[in-house]
Design a protein around this motif. Sequence first.
Motif, short mmCIF file in Angstrom:
data_model
loop_
_atom_site.label_atom_id
_atom_site.label_comp_id
_atom_site.label_asym_id
_atom_site.label_seq_id
_atom_site.Cartn_x
_atom_site.Cartn_y
_atom_site.Cartn_z
N GLY A 242 0.81 -1.22 0.00
CA GLY A 242 0.00 0.00 0.00
C GLY A 242 0.84 1.26 0.00
N GLY A 243 1.94 1.25 0.76
CA GLY A 243 2.83 2.41 0.81
C GLY A 243 3.47 2.68 -0.56
N CYS A 244 3.90 1.61 -1.22
CA CYS A 244 4.49 1.77 -2.55
C CYS A 244 3.45 2.30 -3.54
CB CYS A 244 5.04 0.43 -3.05
SG CYS A 244 6.52 -0.12 -2.16
N ALA A 245 2.23 1.78 -3.44
CA ALA A 245 1.18 2.23 -4.35
C ALA A 245 0.88 3.71 -4.13
CB ALA A 245 -0.09 1.41 -4.13
N LEU A 246 0.83 4.14 -2.85
CA LEU A 246 0.54 5.54 -2.54
C LEU A 246 1.65 6.47 -3.06
CD1 LEU A 246 -1.24 7.65 -1.14
CD2 LEU A 246 0.03 7.20 0.98
N ILE A 247 2.91 6.06 -2.83
CA ILE A 247 4.03 6.88 -3.28
C ILE A 247 4.01 7.02 -4.81
CG2 ILE A 247 6.55 6.96 -3.49
CD1 ILE A 247 6.66 5.66 -0.69
N LEU A 248 3.81 5.89 -5.50
CA LEU A 248 3.78 5.92 -6.96
C LEU A 248 2.59 6.74 -7.48
CD1 LEU A 248 4.75 2.22 -7.74
CD2 LEU A 248 6.14 4.27 -8.13
N TYR A 249 1.48 6.68 -6.76
CA TYR A 249 0.29 7.45 -7.14
C TYR A 249 0.58 8.96 -7.05
CZ TYR A 249 -4.59 9.07 -6.83
OH TYR A 249 -5.80 9.72 -7.02
N ILE A 250 1.22 9.37 -5.94
CA ILE A 250 1.56 10.79 -5.77
C ILE A 250 2.57 11.23 -6.83
CG2 ILE A 250 2.67 12.45 -4.22
CD1 ILE A 250 1.49 10.83 -1.88
N VAL A 251 3.57 10.37 -7.08
CA VAL A 251 4.57 10.68 -8.10
C VAL A 251 3.92 10.82 -9.47
CG1 VAL A 251 6.56 9.76 -9.35
CG2 VAL A 251 6.50 9.66 -6.85
N ASP A 252 2.95 9.96 -9.77
CA ASP A 252 2.28 10.02 -11.06
C ASP A 252 1.48 11.32 -11.21
OD1 ASP A 252 1.11 8.76 -13.57
OD2 ASP A 252 -0.71 9.10 -12.39
N ILE A 253 0.80 11.73 -10.13
CA ILE A 253 0.03 12.98 -10.18
C ILE A 253 0.95 14.16 -10.45
CG2 ILE A 253 -1.35 14.58 -8.79
CD1 ILE A 253 -2.53 12.12 -7.37
N TYR A 254 2.05 14.21 -9.70
CA TYR A 254 3.01 15.30 -9.89
C TYR A 254 3.64 15.24 -11.28
CZ TYR A 254 7.13 18.23 -9.21
OH TYR A 254 8.09 19.18 -9.35
N GLY A 255 3.96 14.02 -11.73
CA GLY A 255 4.56 13.85 -13.05
C GLY A 255 3.63 14.30 -14.17
N SER A 256 2.34 14.06 -14.01
CA SER A 256 1.37 14.48 -15.02
C SER A 256 1.29 16.00 -15.09
CB SER A 256 -0.01 13.90 -14.71
OG SER A 256 0.02 12.49 -14.80
N TYR A 257 1.32 16.63 -13.92
CA TYR A 257 1.31 18.10 -13.86
C TYR A 257 2.54 18.67 -14.56
CZ TYR A 257 1.32 22.80 -11.82
OH TYR A 257 1.34 24.16 -11.64
N GLN A 258 3.72 18.12 -14.23
CA GLN A 258 4.95 18.58 -14.85
C GLN A 258 4.99 18.24 -16.34
OE1 GLN A 258 7.51 20.42 -13.62
NE2 GLN A 258 6.25 20.68 -11.77
N GLY A 259 4.38 17.11 -16.71
CA GLY A 259 4.35 16.71 -18.11
C GLY A 259 3.61 17.72 -18.97
N ALA A 260 2.52 18.28 -18.43
CA ALA A 260 1.78 19.32 -19.16
C ALA A 260 2.62 20.58 -19.32
CB ALA A 260 0.47 19.63 -18.43
N LEU A 261 3.37 20.94 -18.27
CA LEU A 261 4.25 22.10 -18.37
C LEU A 261 5.36 21.87 -19.41
CD1 LEU A 261 4.71 23.06 -14.60
CD2 LEU A 261 3.23 24.16 -16.28
N ARG A 262 5.91 20.66 -19.41
CA ARG A 262 6.97 20.34 -20.38
C ARG A 262 6.42 20.34 -21.80
NH1 ARG A 262 8.49 16.67 -16.32
NH2 ARG A 262 7.41 14.98 -17.40
N TYR A 263 5.20 19.85 -21.96
CA TYR A 263 4.56 19.84 -23.28
C TYR A 263 4.41 21.27 -23.80
CZ TYR A 263 0.97 19.12 -26.85
OH TYR A 263 0.26 19.12 -28.04
N ASN A 264 3.91 22.16 -22.94
CA ASN A 264 3.73 23.56 -23.34
C ASN A 264 5.08 24.22 -23.66
OD1 ASN A 264 1.01 23.22 -22.88
ND2 ASN A 264 1.05 24.16 -20.85
N ASP A 265 6.08 23.89 -22.84
CA ASP A 265 7.41 24.47 -23.06
C ASP A 265 7.99 23.99 -24.40
OD1 ASP A 265 9.82 25.93 -22.00
OD2 ASP A 265 10.70 23.93 -22.21
N ALA A 266 7.78 22.73 -24.73
CA ALA A 266 8.28 22.19 -26.00
C ALA A 266 7.59 22.86 -27.19
CB ALA A 266 8.07 20.68 -26.05
N GLN A 267 6.29 23.10 -27.06
CA GLN A 267 5.55 23.77 -28.13
C GLN A 267 6.07 25.19 -28.34
OE1 GLN A 267 3.97 21.16 -29.69
NE2 GLN A 267 2.10 22.37 -29.85
N ASN A 268 6.27 25.88 -27.23
CA ASN A 268 6.75 27.26 -27.30
C ASN A 268 8.18 27.32 -27.84
OD1 ASN A 268 8.16 29.74 -25.56
ND2 ASN A 268 6.15 30.22 -26.38
#
Length: 283
Positions: A242-268
């Motif tokens: 459960g701890g591993c699942a929670l950590i990976l879940y939080i990392v995925d949420i943060y990674g998705s947020y950063q992924g959108a920023l990186r996508y916008n930066d690449a476009q620009n």
Amino acid sequence: MKKFICLSLLTYLSFSIFSQTQTITSDAYSPENTKAFANDLFDNGFWDEAESEYKRYLFSTNQNDEATIFALTTIYNEQNNKTGIMWLENNFADSLRIPVREKIDLTYSKLLFLERNPTDLAAFTQSINQNMDSYSKQFQFLLTLSSDVLQQNITQATETAKNASQTYDIFSPTYTLLSEYKTKSPGTALFLSIICPGAGKIYTGSIPAFTTSFLTISTFVAGTIYSVNEYGWQNWRPYIFGGCALILYIVDIYGSYQGALRYNDAQNRKLCEEIDKIYEALY
């Protein structure tokens, strides 16, 4: 008597050699020779040395030789030397013909654009506004387009690029990019990943990342459920899974947020690189 004649001859020869040396030295550093030497250095690619000689020529003649200033502008343009262009702008631009002055202003605006500095570019545009009607239409379009893109005014930039591309083909690739330009909302990517692990990565176009995140988190969630059913909460296994699942879940949420920023930066970044090509082509 012979000693006197020999002494006189030696004095005469010494004076002649000294005079010729002085003449040669004087001629060697004449403005015309200095400029010719600078031109030779420039033509052979020794630009740092050519810059020094061109400056020596300008200072020695105390005149605004446009060919020399144009050569210095070319050197500073290739070197992305903002300080050098500012020196030309401050000391010579006001007294130059429009074509040479436009080259200086074009190079200066290019260097500001390379810094991705919307404030300084807007201030510079305002400072040369009185001369803008005298400049080429291509430069006017480019300066407006650069300001719009740096200020993230995509709608206005698209309209500017469209108008420019109707007359000048060089703006067509930029207009194509702008007409297809889309950004991703970091908040939406975060929300989707909260609902379903990895969904934010699909939103930003990264299907392999979604597959990896979803399968990994699902595996640990399944391990947690299985260990609870088999061993109960008194066992250590559910907490590890459960701890591993929670950590990976939080990392995925943060990674998705950063992924959108990186996508916008690449476009620009892709858009800015296309505009950089226009600056190079116009010079």
